[in-house]
Design an enzyme around this catalytic site. Structure first.
Site, PDB file in Angstrom:
ATOM      1  N   SER A   6     -45.117 -11.479  10.819  1.00 20.24           N
ATOM      2  CA  SER A   6     -44.835 -10.467   9.854  1.00 20.24           C
ATOM      3  C   SER A   6     -45.842  -9.203  10.222  1.00 20.24           C
ATOM      4  O   SER A   6     -46.812  -9.612  10.406  1.00 20.24           O
ATOM      5  CB  SER A   6     -44.784 -10.687   8.312  1.00 20.24           C
ATOM      6  OG  SER A   6     -45.179  -9.403   7.751  1.00 20.24           O
ATOM      7  N   HIS A  30     -40.457 -10.396  11.727  1.00 18.98           N
ATOM      8  CA  HIS A  30     -40.255 -10.252  10.199  1.00 18.98           C
ATOM      9  C   HIS A  30     -40.751  -9.011   9.476  1.00 18.98           C
ATOM     10  O   HIS A  30     -41.839  -8.469   9.700  1.00 18.98           O
ATOM     11  CB  HIS A  30     -41.002 -11.618   9.382  1.00 18.98           C
ATOM     12  CG  HIS A  30     -40.787 -11.867   8.225  1.00 18.98           C
ATOM     13  ND1 HIS A  30     -39.574 -12.659   7.868  1.00 18.98           N
ATOM     14  CD2 HIS A  30     -41.212 -11.538   7.134  1.00 18.98           C
ATOM     15  CE1 HIS A  30     -39.699 -12.718   6.480  1.00 18.98           C
ATOM     16  NE2 HIS A  30     -40.491 -12.192   6.025  1.00 18.98           N
ATOM     17  N   ASP A  32     -41.061  -7.210   6.222  1.00 21.88           N
ATOM     18  CA  ASP A  32     -40.979  -7.061   4.698  1.00 21.88           C
ATOM     19  C   ASP A  32     -40.679  -5.997   3.927  1.00 21.88           C
ATOM     20  O   ASP A  32     -41.620  -5.184   3.914  1.00 21.88           O
ATOM     21  CB  ASP A  32     -42.488  -7.738   4.220  1.00 21.88           C
ATOM     22  CG  ASP A  32     -42.638  -9.355   4.583  1.00 21.88           C
ATOM     23  OD1 ASP A  32     -41.709 -10.017   3.990  1.00 21.88           O
ATOM     24  OD2 ASP A  32     -43.473  -9.586   5.390  1.00 21.88           O
ATOM     25  N   MET A  34     -40.191  -3.820   0.496  1.00 19.76           N
ATOM     26  CA  MET A  34     -40.342  -3.978  -0.920  1.00 19.76           C
ATOM     27  C   MET A  34     -40.290  -2.809  -1.868  1.00 19.76           C
ATOM     28  O   MET A  34     -40.317  -1.746  -1.011  1.00 19.76           O
ATOM     29  CB  MET A  34     -41.887  -4.370  -1.125  1.00 19.76           C
ATOM     30  CG  MET A  34     -42.326  -5.477  -0.393  1.00 19.76           C
ATOM     31  SD  MET A  34     -44.120  -5.792  -0.618  1.00 19.76           S
ATOM     32  CE  MET A  34     -44.352  -7.173   0.762  1.00 19.76           C
ATOM     33  N   HIS A  63     -36.624  -9.275   5.507  1.00 14.47           N
ATOM     34  CA  HIS A  63     -36.950 -10.001   4.034  1.00 14.47           C
ATOM     35  C   HIS A  63     -36.635  -8.894   3.174  1.00 14.47           C
ATOM     36  O   HIS A  63     -37.794  -8.030   2.836  1.00 14.47           O
ATOM     37  CB  HIS A  63     -38.023 -10.527   4.259  1.00 14.47           C
ATOM     38  CG  HIS A  63     -38.461 -11.518   3.069  1.00 14.47           C
ATOM     39  ND1 HIS A  63     -39.819 -11.850   2.701  1.00 14.47           N
ATOM     40  CD2 HIS A  63     -37.849 -11.592   1.834  1.00 14.47           C
ATOM     41  CE1 HIS A  63     -39.997 -12.187   1.607  1.00 14.47           C
ATOM     42  NE2 HIS A  63     -38.553 -12.212   1.019  1.00 14.47           N
ATOM     43  N   MET A  65     -37.150  -7.498  -0.604  1.00 10.79           N
ATOM     44  CA  MET A  65     -37.802  -7.778  -1.691  1.00 10.79           C
ATOM     45  C   MET A  65     -37.594  -6.822  -2.591  1.00 10.79           C
ATOM     46  O   MET A  65     -38.390  -5.825  -3.051  1.00 10.79           O
ATOM     47  CB  MET A  65     -39.310  -8.089  -1.730  1.00 10.79           C
ATOM     48  CG  MET A  65     -39.668  -9.667  -1.140  1.00 10.79           C
ATOM     49  SD  MET A  65     -40.992  -9.749  -0.330  1.00 10.79           S
ATOM     50  CE  MET A  65     -40.957  -8.900   1.368  1.00 10.79           C
ATOM     51  N   MET A 135     -40.131 -19.255  -0.203  1.00 12.16           N
ATOM     52  CA  MET A 135     -41.511 -18.386  -0.459  1.00 12.16           C
ATOM     53  C   MET A 135     -42.551 -19.563  -0.822  1.00 12.16           C
ATOM     54  O   MET A 135     -42.301 -20.300  -1.654  1.00 12.16           O
ATOM     55  CB  MET A 135     -41.678 -17.503  -1.668  1.00 12.16           C
ATOM     56  CG  MET A 135     -40.534 -16.150  -1.283  1.00 12.16           C
ATOM     57  SD  MET A 135     -41.006 -15.259   0.370  1.00 12.16           S
ATOM     58  CE  MET A 135     -42.751 -14.826   0.031  1.00 12.16           C
ATOM     59  N   ASP A 173     -42.374 -18.896   3.991  1.00 11.69           N
ATOM     60  CA  ASP A 173     -42.774 -17.403   4.133  1.00 11.69           C
ATOM     61  C   ASP A 173     -44.168 -17.469   3.340  1.00 11.69           C
ATOM     62  O   ASP A 173     -43.842 -17.617   2.125  1.00 11.69           O
ATOM     63  CB  ASP A 173     -41.831 -16.572   3.932  1.00 11.69           C
ATOM     64  CG  ASP A 173     -42.381 -15.065   4.029  1.00 11.69           C
ATOM     65  OD1 ASP A 173     -43.391 -14.975   4.186  1.00 11.69           O
ATOM     66  OD2 ASP A 173     -41.730 -14.140   3.686  1.00 11.69           O
TER      67      ASP A 173
END
Ligand code: DX5
Ligand code: ZN
Length: 214
Positions: A6, A30, A32, A34, A63, A65, A135, A173
């Site tokens: 990540s 990866h 992330d 958010m 991913h 979020m 997670m 993760d």
């Protein structure tokens, strides 16, 4: 073990350096993403995803979020995302339609859960998604401590996948490093995300290779 580093804890002023390093040795990259609402943090958005996508040849594992993740599926598919996961906590009763929508766009679809969501809630999606993202820290920040109960959760999920004869993969993760990757491998995990373990290592490529060997 497949490894998806990540870039959440990368040096954003010199992102190219970490991205090229990851591209040279890892299985996936990866991302992330958010929104500050589903999780108590905001990371980065489309301009960064686009720049990274243009710079790598390994598959992108995004991913999400965010609340209402469906809103962004087509944009992420256009930007070259290969694997897309979103949280069951965000889609609720709309989860099945979200899975179908992401699949229609040609992406591999993953369903993610935080550590406080019972793993049994994923059982009805076995065979319907390509992978589960379990997670092992509460989503929101890199560099947190691995929650050991994750091992039990993964073993339960793996057993149910085997019982159903499905081929759904499991990705874990958060807080993954050399001390827990072997146990994760033995518990039936296919892919691990590793942020700080890789990026804060004096030899990130060797660290990725060591995780892959688990
Ligand atoms: C946390 C993110 C993780 C995290 C991994 O919300 O989903 O991907 O960045 O970083 P480490 O390996 O540092 O826990
Ligand atoms: Zn993540």
């Amino acid at each position: 073990m497949k490894v998806a580093p990540s870039i959440l804890t990368a040096d954003f002023l010199h992102l190219e350096k970490d991205v090229k390093m990851i591209d040279s040795c890892a299985d996936y990259l990866h991302l992330d993403i958010m929104d500050g609402t589903l999780v108590p943090n905001i990371s980065f958005g489309f301009p960064v995803v686009e720049a990274v996508s243009n710079a790598v040849s390994i598959p992108l594992d995004a991913h999400l979020m965010v609340v209402n993740p469906q809103k962004w599926f087509s944009r992420l598919a256009e930007l070259g995302v290969d694997m897309l996961s979103f949280h069951l906590e965000a889609t609720g009763w709309k989860t099945s339609s979200a899975i179908r929508a992401a699949k229609k766009l040609g992406m591999k679809v993953g369903l993610a859960i935080n550590p406080d969501v019972p793993v049994e809630k994923l059982f009805k999606y076995i065979g319907k998604v390509d992978f589960f993202l379990i997670m092992s820290v509460f989503a929101g920040f890199g560099g947190q401590k691995f929650i050991y109960e994750t091992i039990d959760r993964v073993s339960k999920l793996r057993a149910e996948i085997v019982r159903k004869g499905a081929s759904t993969l499991i990705e874990v993760d958060g807080g993954v490093d050399s001390t827990n990757v072997g146990t994760l491998a033995r518990s039936g995990v296919d892919i691990v995300v590793a942020g700080s373990a890789v990026l804060s290592s004096p030899d990130p490529i060797a660290t990725v290779r060591a995780l892959q060997a688990a």
